[in-house]
Design a protein around this motif. Structure first.
Motif: not given
Length: 320
Positions: A164-188
């Protein structure tokens, strides 16, 4: 002229006797005499002088003796090397890995296999998925772990498992605690991508076309370790496979919404007889997967492997 006749000829020359040669070779004397006679008829030359009680090489026989010893020595060397190949004491494995998997993630598996077969030489090439397919077709590598199950006139792909492809961010990134993220959000986010990874690029381009948001590519690299380090340092976000990123220190993986499954397969040239060492490695890889209670048929050695379209269950790779 065959090796058996040459063997008899060399032993008679060494023993100066048909009887002694027969005793040493555990062969009836008439069989040796007949073989030497046929060899002389084939060459149309006398190889032994039988006029006295002893058997002596003629001048022509002396010339043949040097060649016969060399030929039999090469036969013995060939048999020895073939036995080493059969026992996996000699051989080379050339593997292609997509950048998104990364050779560093593959290292524990290679280490374990190398312990089992320390004399095998292993070469791992880390490239983009399409380039790996090209290297297989050009015979520069024996097989590769591929993303997707697309086959063509030259390439067979045996499904291995579904990742499965997943988003990868740093531990302190604002998206790190999300249960999921959309591609639209990741594009930002600032994006860190492999230079030649078709999976990453296609996922972002498709999402960009659907959302109208242009991807902000901050960094590109061919190095898997560098990409992970840049993400861990908070320089941007990326997309990796869950199996090769979920345990990385300093990284958080966030599932994509909707999910993006990725098929992993073993690709090799169509109608290609895989070397024994390569077949052993593929068997080893599938045994590691089976140990995770995932049922896959083992690939039989020295066979042309059939393709299959049966769905496979998501599984954590054995090298993670």
């Amino acid at each position: 002229m065959d090796s058996r006749k040459l063997q008899y000829f060399v032993e008679v020359a060494a023993s100066c006797s048909f009887t002694k040669a027969a005793e040493k070779l555990l062969v009836a004397q008439p069989a040796i005499s007949k073989a030497i006679q046929k060899l002389e008829e084939e060459l149309q030359l006398k190889l032994f002088d039988r006029s006295d009680k002893s058997v002596v090489l003629t001048s022509e026989g002396n010339v043949l003796l040097a060649y016969a010893q060399s030929i039999l020595g090469q036969f013995d060397e060939a048999r020895r090397e073939m036995e080493e190949l059969r026992r996996l004491e000699r051989g080379e494995i050339r593997i292609g890995l997509p950048s998104i998997i990364g050779s560093s993630s593959f290292a524990p598996l290679l280490k374990e296999f190398k312990k089992l077969h320390p004399k095998l030489a292993i070469t791992v090439i880390e490239e983009g998925n399409d380039h790996i397919r090209h290297l297989i077709a050009c015979k520069e590598i024996d097989f590769g772990i591929l993303l997707g199950s697309n086959e063509d006139a030259e390439l067979m792909v045996v499904p291995l498992l579904t990742d499965e492809a997943v988003a990868c961010v740093a531990e302190d990134h604002p998206l790190s605690n999300r249960r999921s993220v959309t591609m639209e959000k990741l594009l930002e986010e600032p994006l860190i991508l492999f230079k030649e990874d078709e999976l990453q690029l296609n996922i972002f381009l498709e999402a960009s076309q659907e959302s109208g948001i242009a991807p902000n590519i901050a960094f590109t690299t061919n190095q898997f370790a560098l990409l992970r380090s840049l993400v861990a340092e908070g320089m941007g976000a990326s997309i990796l496979l869950r199996t090769t990123s979920s345990t990385d220190e300093g990284l958080r993986t966030v599932p994509l919404s909707p999910p993006v499954p990725v098929q992993l397969g073993i690709g090799y040239r169509r109608n290609y007889q895989l070397p024994q060492a390569c077949a052993a490695f593929i068997d080893f890889l599938q045994r590691k997967i089976n140990e995770r209670k995932h049922v896959l048929p083992l690939i039989p050695r020295r066979e042309v492997y059939p393709a299959t379209s049966e769905p496979l269950t998501s599984l954590r790779l054995p090298f993670c």
